[in-house]
Design an enzyme around this catalytic site. Structure first.
Site, short mmCIF file in Angstrom:
data_model
loop_
_atom_site.label_atom_id
_atom_site.label_comp_id
_atom_site.label_asym_id
_atom_site.label_seq_id
_atom_site.Cartn_x
_atom_site.Cartn_y
_atom_site.Cartn_z
CG HIS A 80 -6.83 37.22 90.63
ND1 HIS A 80 -6.71 36.32 89.70
CD2 HIS A 80 -8.05 37.72 90.69
CE1 HIS A 80 -7.91 35.99 89.17
NE2 HIS A 80 -8.57 36.97 89.77
CD GLU A 83 -10.71 38.25 94.38
OE1 GLU A 83 -11.66 37.99 93.75
OE2 GLU A 83 -9.92 38.93 93.78
CG HIS A 84 -10.56 33.00 92.02
ND1 HIS A 84 -11.16 32.41 90.67
CD2 HIS A 84 -10.12 34.16 91.52
CE1 HIS A 84 -11.27 33.40 89.99
NE2 HIS A 84 -10.55 34.55 90.09
CD GLU A 160 -10.49 36.36 86.52
OE1 GLU A 160 -10.35 37.43 86.91
OE2 GLU A 160 -10.53 35.18 87.15
#
Length: 454
Positions: A80, A83-84, A160
């Protein structure tokens, strides 16, 4: 721009909106037309084309067969996190410019991470497709990362996690329940990762992960919209076919999930909670692991038991007994390894969870003892078909559904033929699925209650 980022610990209303083959492709009619055309580039990259000529628009997706379940132990959240970082730029495109270029050309872009895959997409006018393919191919190989870009983004991911998980009591309970159900299997942790491990991720970690997994033979290009395979092939060869392989073929080697030996109960109390919630997870085979004729039966079972106001649980608990304000069930079969079946319920004001649980178990017992009837079976298929009609109106949803199916072990033909397979589901098939889920199967039950810290 707000990104999807990852698919985990969703609110329960959103869980039922998660893409599943039964909702996207289910129905009582035959699969329309021929399957989407697919081909493979010389470097091993797979390509799928889903024609939809109603408007001069295309949805362009690149799927990588790597997700949160493939991370190195001790480095959870890396899939993840990368992905950022894929939006941080290359030698040709400055940090943050990728999305601005897409928007300037009238398009939209986003990305998401799953246990078994990571994907990036753009919705754009057809005449801008070459630009999008050039940019996506560029960041497949030429991503530039430095501490100046990576470390602040790591703080963003940590925030997040706080927002989505740690500040969300339902998500925290689901997280604990997932760990209890799957144990040491990677599906038992949050896709976003553990906070202390996210905090230790480095630029080198991200670049190593990128170099190992972001390679053509581990990627699938899906383009849906106003285009044919004959039109797409030369573009795919021009922009993606020239990318050299830079890593060996990725072969997954995951341990099998070891389910709890007995039922597990978890309780979480939180001063922020005003509405008690009851949740239950049970092991269930994924689409890939289920017998072919059983695959759609789990979706039909979930529809009959607890989807919508005509379901058994809703009629019994909300309408007839008046002890619940809401109740739903769902099936998560979109995983390479084992899936799960879930039920949740909210008591009416002043009600208690013990009565709610007893009523749910009584309805499941009635289902197992008496089976399903022709009317509710037909109704379930009709509802699934209506969902499919709506879903087929969105090229992005169709592209997602094919991508998710391919990434979790199904073939193009199996996905395309799903309507016929749902149509053939019988009462006996539904009951076989029900017995697999509810008989001699351990469960993890969670209770979320108002009060102090659990």
């Amino acid at each position: 721009m707000t990104r999807l980022r990852y698919l985990a610990a969703l609110p329960f209303a959103a869980l039922l909106l998660a893409v599943g083959l039964g909702l996207i492709f289910g129905g009582s009619g035959k699969a329309a037309g021929s399957p989407p055309e697919s081909f493979t580039l010389s470097n091993g990259m797979n390509v799928l084309v889903i024609p939809d000529h109603r408007a001069p628009v295309v949805t362009h997706m690149v799927w990588y067969a790597v997700g949160a379940a493939d991370e190195t132990p001790g480095k959870t959240g890396l899939a993840h996190f990368l992905e950022h970082l894929m939006f941080k730029g290359t030698e040709k495109i400055a940090p943050g410019e990728f999305s601005r270029i897409v928007a300037h050309n009238g398009g939209q872009d986003n990305a998401f991470t799953h246990f078994d895959f990571t994907a990036y997409f753009q919705v754009i006018a057809k005449d801008r497709l070459p630009l999008i393919m050039e940019m996506e191919a560029d960041r497949m190989t030429n991503l530039v990362l430095t501490d100046a870009e990576v470390l602040p983004e790591r703080d963003v991911v940590m925030e997040e996690r706080r927002m989505r998980i740690e500040n969300n009591p339902v998500a925290m309970l689901q997280s604990d329940m997932g760990t209890a159900l799957y144990g040491g299997h990677p599906y038992g942790r949050d896709i976003i990762g553990h906070m202390e491990e996210i905090a230790g991720l480095t630029t080198e970690d991200a670049l190593d992960f990128y170099a190992r997994f972001y390679t053509p033979s581990n990627a699938t290009l899906i383009v849906a919209g106003d285009i044919t395979a004959a039109e797409l092939r030369p573009l795919a060869e021009k922009y993606y076919g020239v990318i050299a392989e830079r890593a060996p073929t990725f072969i997954r080697d995951r341990a099998q999930a070891i389910w709890p030996e007995e039922d597990v109960r978890l309780e979480r109390r939180d001063p922020r909670v005003t509405q008690a919630t009851w949740i239950r997870f049970l092991p269930a085979p994924s689409y890939r692991k289920a017998e072919p004729k059983d695959q759609p039966a789990f979706d039909v079972l979930a529809e009959i038991l607890g989807r919508g106001t005509t379901s058994r649980l809703y009629r019994a608990l909300v309408v007839e007994q008046g002890i619940a304000s809401g109740v739903q069930s769902w099936y998560e079969g979109n995983r390479l390894d084992d899936g799960r079946f879930g039920i949740y319920a909210l008591p009416r004001v002043g009600g208690d969870l013990a009565s709610l649980e007893a009523a749910i178990e009584a309805e499941i017992a009635r289902l197992l003892a008496g089976g399903v009837d022709d009317e509710e079976l037909a109704r379930a298929k009709t509802v699934i078909a209506a969902s499919a009609i709506y879903a087929r109106d969105s090229q992005r949803t169709m592209a997602y559904a094919y991508g998710e199916g391919l990434m979790t072990g199904l073939t193009v033909e199996q996905i395309h033929e799903w309507p016929d397979r749902v149509r053939r589901v019988t009462k006996e098939d539904v009951m076989r699925a029900a017995r697999l889920v509810f008989e001699n199967n351990p469960s993890v039950t969670g209770e979320l209650l108002p009060g102090g810290d659990s």
